[in-house]
Design an enzyme around this catalytic site. Structure first.
Site, PDB file in Angstrom:
ATOM      1  CB  ILE A   8      -1.094  -0.017   1.252  1.00 32.16           C
ATOM      2  CG1 ILE A   8      -2.025  -1.340   0.984  1.00 32.16           C
ATOM      3  CG2 ILE A   8      -1.912   1.275   1.330  1.00 32.16           C
ATOM      4  CD1 ILE A   8      -2.714  -1.490   2.401  1.00 32.16           C
ATOM      5  CG  ASN A  10      -1.434   5.324   2.644  1.00 28.61           C
ATOM      6  OD1 ASN A  10      -1.182   4.117   2.935  1.00 28.61           O
ATOM      7  ND2 ASN A  10      -2.661   5.965   3.141  1.00 28.61           N
ATOM      8  CB  CYS A  11       2.116   0.983   4.257  1.00 27.07           C
ATOM      9  SG  CYS A  11       2.968   0.126   5.224  1.00 27.07           S
ATOM     10  CG  ASP A  12       4.842   5.385   7.759  1.00 24.28           C
ATOM     11  OD1 ASP A  12       4.791   6.349   6.723  1.00 24.28           O
ATOM     12  OD2 ASP A  12       4.647   5.808   8.903  1.00 24.28           O
ATOM     13  CE  LYS A  15       4.223   7.138   2.341  1.00 21.68           C
ATOM     14  NZ  LYS A  15       3.944   8.090   3.513  1.00 21.68           N
TER      15      LYS A  15
END
Length: 120
Positions: A8, A10-12, A15
């Site tokens: 996903i 926007n998952c840290d 990223k």
């Protein structure tokens, strides 16, 4: 070697993983669960290789927000897969298909470095 990163955007952790791959100069295909869904054949492969317990993130926010009955209903690979299809955010991220039957869940730079050095 083309690897595929599933997760996903926007998952840290995703990223960090994607940034790490870019720093290493590794090309990869990106598959966003939110936009593209969870590919059924891939999900079955992940469960076969990793086990549903590894793939199901019971520590994450999505799992904690589920009601007790939904959590209790996850008793085996089939019920875990059903939940992962319905709630992709409950899958431990990122899932990476490194090719040659090698699949990982989560971000571990040291392990990833080993996988990269084995593939050259």
């Amino acid at each position: 070697m083309t690897l595929t990163v599933y997760g996903i955007a926007n998952c840290d952790t995703v990223k960090k993983a994607r940034a790490w791959l870019q720093e290493q100069g590794v090309a990869y295909e990106w598959h966003d669960f939110k936009k593209q869904g969870v590919p059924e054949a891939a999900l079955q492969e992940w469960i076969k290789h990793l086990g549903h317990e590894v793939l199901l993130n019971r520590k994450g926010t999505t799992w904690r927000k589920l009601d007790a009955a939904t959590q209790a209903a996850v008793v085996d690979a089939a019920t875990a897969a059903e939940l992962m299809r319905a709630q992709p955010s409950v899958i431990k991220r990122p899932v990476v298909d490194w090719g040659q039957g090698r699949i990982t869940a989560g971000f571990d730079p040291q392990h990833w470095q080993q996988l990269l050095s084995q593939s050259h």
